[in-house]
Enzyme design. Structure first.
Site, PDB file in Angstrom:
ATOM      1  N   ARG A 103      30.012  20.861 -13.949  1.00 40.71           N
ATOM      2  CA  ARG A 103      31.093  20.711 -14.934  1.00 40.71           C
ATOM      3  C   ARG A 103      30.574  19.946 -16.151  1.00 40.71           C
ATOM      4  NH1 ARG A 103      30.271  16.107 -15.825  1.00 40.71           N
ATOM      5  NH2 ARG A 103      31.003  14.214 -14.834  1.00 40.71           N
ATOM      6  N   VAL A 104      31.253  20.179 -17.289  1.00 38.39           N
ATOM      7  CA  VAL A 104      30.972  19.357 -18.466  1.00 38.39           C
ATOM      8  C   VAL A 104      32.167  18.437 -18.619  1.00 38.39           C
ATOM      9  CG1 VAL A 104      30.650  19.374 -20.977  1.00 38.39           C
ATOM     10  CG2 VAL A 104      29.543  21.111 -19.565  1.00 38.39           C
ATOM     11  N   ARG A 114      26.878  18.990  -9.012  1.00 37.11           N
ATOM     12  CA  ARG A 114      27.115  18.385  -7.698  1.00 37.11           C
ATOM     13  C   ARG A 114      26.529  19.292  -6.629  1.00 37.11           C
ATOM     14  NH1 ARG A 114      32.839  16.396  -7.457  1.00 37.11           N
ATOM     15  NH2 ARG A 114      31.969  14.771  -8.789  1.00 37.11           N
ATOM     16  N   GLU A 146      23.503  14.587 -15.008  1.00 33.54           N
ATOM     17  CA  GLU A 146      23.615  13.806 -13.766  1.00 33.54           C
ATOM     18  C   GLU A 146      23.770  14.769 -12.584  1.00 33.54           C
ATOM     19  OE1 GLU A 146      26.222  10.022 -12.579  1.00 33.54           O
ATOM     20  OE2 GLU A 146      27.284  11.901 -12.269  1.00 33.54           O
TER      21      GLU A 146
HETATM   22  P1  0O2 Z   1      34.092  11.351 -13.302  1.00 29.81           P
HETATM   23  O1  0O2 Z   1      35.533  11.546 -13.630  1.00 29.81           O
HETATM   24  O2  0O2 Z   1      33.756  11.831 -11.920  1.00 29.81           O
HETATM   25  O3  0O2 Z   1      33.180  11.907 -14.328  1.00 29.81           O
HETATM   26  P2  0O2 Z   1      27.039   2.422 -14.530  1.00 29.81           P
HETATM   27  O4  0O2 Z   1      27.130   1.853 -15.887  1.00 29.81           O
HETATM   28  O5  0O2 Z   1      25.771   3.169 -14.290  1.00 29.81           O
HETATM   29  O6  0O2 Z   1      27.361   1.470 -13.431  1.00 29.81           O
HETATM   30  P3  0O2 Z   1      28.421   4.959 -14.427  1.00 29.81           P
HETATM   31  O7  0O2 Z   1      27.814   5.617 -15.592  1.00 29.81           O
HETATM   32  O8  0O2 Z   1      29.888   5.238 -14.216  1.00 29.81           O
HETATM   33  O9  0O2 Z   1      28.295   3.408 -14.459  1.00 29.81           O
HETATM   34  O10 0O2 Z   1      27.572   5.378 -13.194  1.00 29.81           O
HETATM   35  P4  0O2 Z   1      27.941   5.510 -11.672  1.00 29.81           P
HETATM   36  O11 0O2 Z   1      28.589   4.291 -11.162  1.00 29.81           O
HETATM   37  O12 0O2 Z   1      26.710   5.967 -11.022  1.00 29.81           O
HETATM   38  O13 0O2 Z   1      29.057   6.656 -11.641  1.00 29.81           O
HETATM   39  C1  0O2 Z   1      28.808   7.942 -12.101  1.00 29.81           C
HETATM   40  C2  0O2 Z   1      29.756   8.898 -11.431  1.00 29.81           C
HETATM   41  O14 0O2 Z   1      29.678   8.760 -10.006  1.00 29.81           O
HETATM   42  C3  0O2 Z   1      31.221   8.673 -11.715  1.00 29.81           C
HETATM   43  O15 0O2 Z   1      31.555   9.269 -12.945  1.00 29.81           O
HETATM   44  C4  0O2 Z   1      31.879   9.369 -10.526  1.00 29.81           C
HETATM   45  O16 0O2 Z   1      31.830  10.769 -10.661  1.00 29.81           O
HETATM   46  C5  0O2 Z   1      30.952   8.967  -9.408  1.00 29.81           C
HETATM   47  N1  0O2 Z   1      31.410   7.698  -8.821  1.00 29.81           N
HETATM   48  C6  0O2 Z   1      30.855   6.490  -8.979  1.00 29.81           C
HETATM   49  N2  0O2 Z   1      31.531   5.556  -8.271  1.00 29.81           N
HETATM   50  C7  0O2 Z   1      32.551   6.193  -7.658  1.00 29.81           C
HETATM   51  C8  0O2 Z   1      33.590   5.769  -6.756  1.00 29.81           C
HETATM   52  O17 0O2 Z   1      33.715   4.593  -6.400  1.00 29.81           O
HETATM   53  N3  0O2 Z   1      34.453   6.740  -6.323  1.00 29.81           N
HETATM   54  C9  0O2 Z   1      34.330   8.048  -6.678  1.00 29.81           C
HETATM   55  N4  0O2 Z   1      35.214   8.927  -6.202  1.00 29.81           N
HETATM   56  N5  0O2 Z   1      33.353   8.475  -7.532  1.00 29.81           N
HETATM   57  C10 0O2 Z   1      32.472   7.570  -7.998  1.00 29.81           C
HETATM   58  P5  0O2 Z   1      32.857   8.819 -13.748  1.00 29.81           P
HETATM   59  O18 0O2 Z   1      32.621   9.050 -15.184  1.00 29.81           O
HETATM   60  O19 0O2 Z   1      33.227   7.419 -13.364  1.00 29.81           O
HETATM   61  O20 0O2 Z   1      33.966   9.761 -13.226  1.00 29.81           O
END
Ligand code: 0O2
Length: 267
Positions: free
Chosen positions: A46-47, A78, A140
């Site tokens: 997805r984008v 994913r 990612e």
């Molecule tokens: P979306 O809506 O899925 O796109 P950082 O600054 O590196 O700590 P970052 O960039 O958010 O923060 O990196 P991180 O923590 O690796 O998270 C990247 C993505 O992993 C998230 O994107 C989620 O898709 C997933 N993710 C991370 N933590 C969680 C969690 O606790 N629960 C769930 N369900 N998914 C998680 P986005 O943009 O947050 O969300």
């Protein structure tokens, strides 16, 4: 920023997601054609939506002109695996490729997030070709098991519903569910070894049986028909027992018999 400008920015990301989805799905096909188990079960991409990009930029205090550099998951792939052990195999596949290279890795499996989130993240650089030329973008890749994905999907929608105010009792249920998912993955890993063993002995048996049948077929051309039919009956009887060791012994004996007949027929 104007919507048209956003489209121009996001277009290469759409292309990257499309290309990478096809490439990873093709890996599944390659394994299946070779008759081998695929460590990749399913692939999605997805984008990020414009509003989600803006929300993340605001949260991380990223300026608009730094978005492409600092928001690493505008393009996301994913990869879902059946078993935890498959995840490392997928990471190795990515590392060996020459059409993408790794910028960073986050192992939320060894280091589970406080929320209970488990997954392996790899940020890659990937080059796309458009009419405007080549562009290297970040993508990612989230790699996780079916069970981890189940938990993350539910938790993500609850996070979306409650924003920062997830009720305590729901939070505690999610933590319990994360523990259960961990156990489930461990249980499935035990089964995985058995599946692999079964697949392996199936392949060995198929090879032995094919060799025996070829030998019997060739014997019909050079040996006494009644003798060959006796050998064939013996084989059918043995085949019914499903005893791999006995089949192996029979195949070796048949090799010697066939060799003898071949030597005789040369005279
Ligand atoms: P979306 O809506 O899925 O796109 P950082 O600054 O590196 O700590 P970052 O960039 O958010 O923060 O990196 P991180 O923590 O690796 O998270 C990247 C993505 O992993 C998230 O994107 C989620 O898709 C997933 N993710 C991370 N933590 C969680 C969690 O606790 N629960 C769930 N369900 N998914 C998680 P986005 O943009 O947050 O969300």
């Amino acid at each position: 920023m104007e919507i048209q400008l956003w489209r121009e920015i996001l277009d290469p990301y759409v292309l990257a997601v499309d290309e990478l989805t096809v490439k990873f799905r093709h890996i599944i096909e390659e394994y299946r054609k070779m008759g081998e188990y695929s460590p990749i079960e399913q692939v999605d991409g997805r984008v990020k939506t414009i509003s989600s990009i803006l929300e993340k930029a605001q949260k991380k205090q990223v300026d608009l002109d730094e978005i492409e550099e600092k928001i690493e998951d505008i393009a996301g792939i994913r990869i879902i695996c059946q078993f935890v052990e498959d995840i490392n195999r997928v990471v190795d596949i990515i590392k060996k490729r020459t059409d993408m290279y790794i910028k960073s890795e986050k192992d939320y499996i060894a280091n589970m997030k406080p929320s209970g989130y488990r997954s392996y993240h790899v940020i890659i650089y990937y080059t796309v070709q458009t009419l405007g030329g080549t562009k290297e973008i970040q993508v990612e890749i989230q790699i996780r098991t079916l069970a981890m994905n189940f938990w993350a999907t539910i938790e993500h929608s609850l996070q979306y519903k409650y924003k920062q105010n997830m009720p305590e009792h729901i939070q505690s249920r999610l933590t319990k569910a994360a523990d259960a998912i961990l156990c489930l993955d461990q249980e499935m890993s035990e089964v995985r070894d058995e599946i692999m063993d079964a697949q392996n002995s199936f392949k060995i048996k198929a090879k032995i049986v094919a060799d025996i049948l070829t030998n019997i077929q060739n014997l019909y051309k050079i040996a006494n028909k009644r003798d060959v039919m006796k050998i064939q009956d013996e084989f059918f009887e043995l085949y019914e027992t499903n005893d791999l060791e006995q089949l192996e012994r029979f195949a070796k004996e048949l090799d010697i018999i066939s060799e003898g007949y071949r030597a005789q027929s040369l005279w």
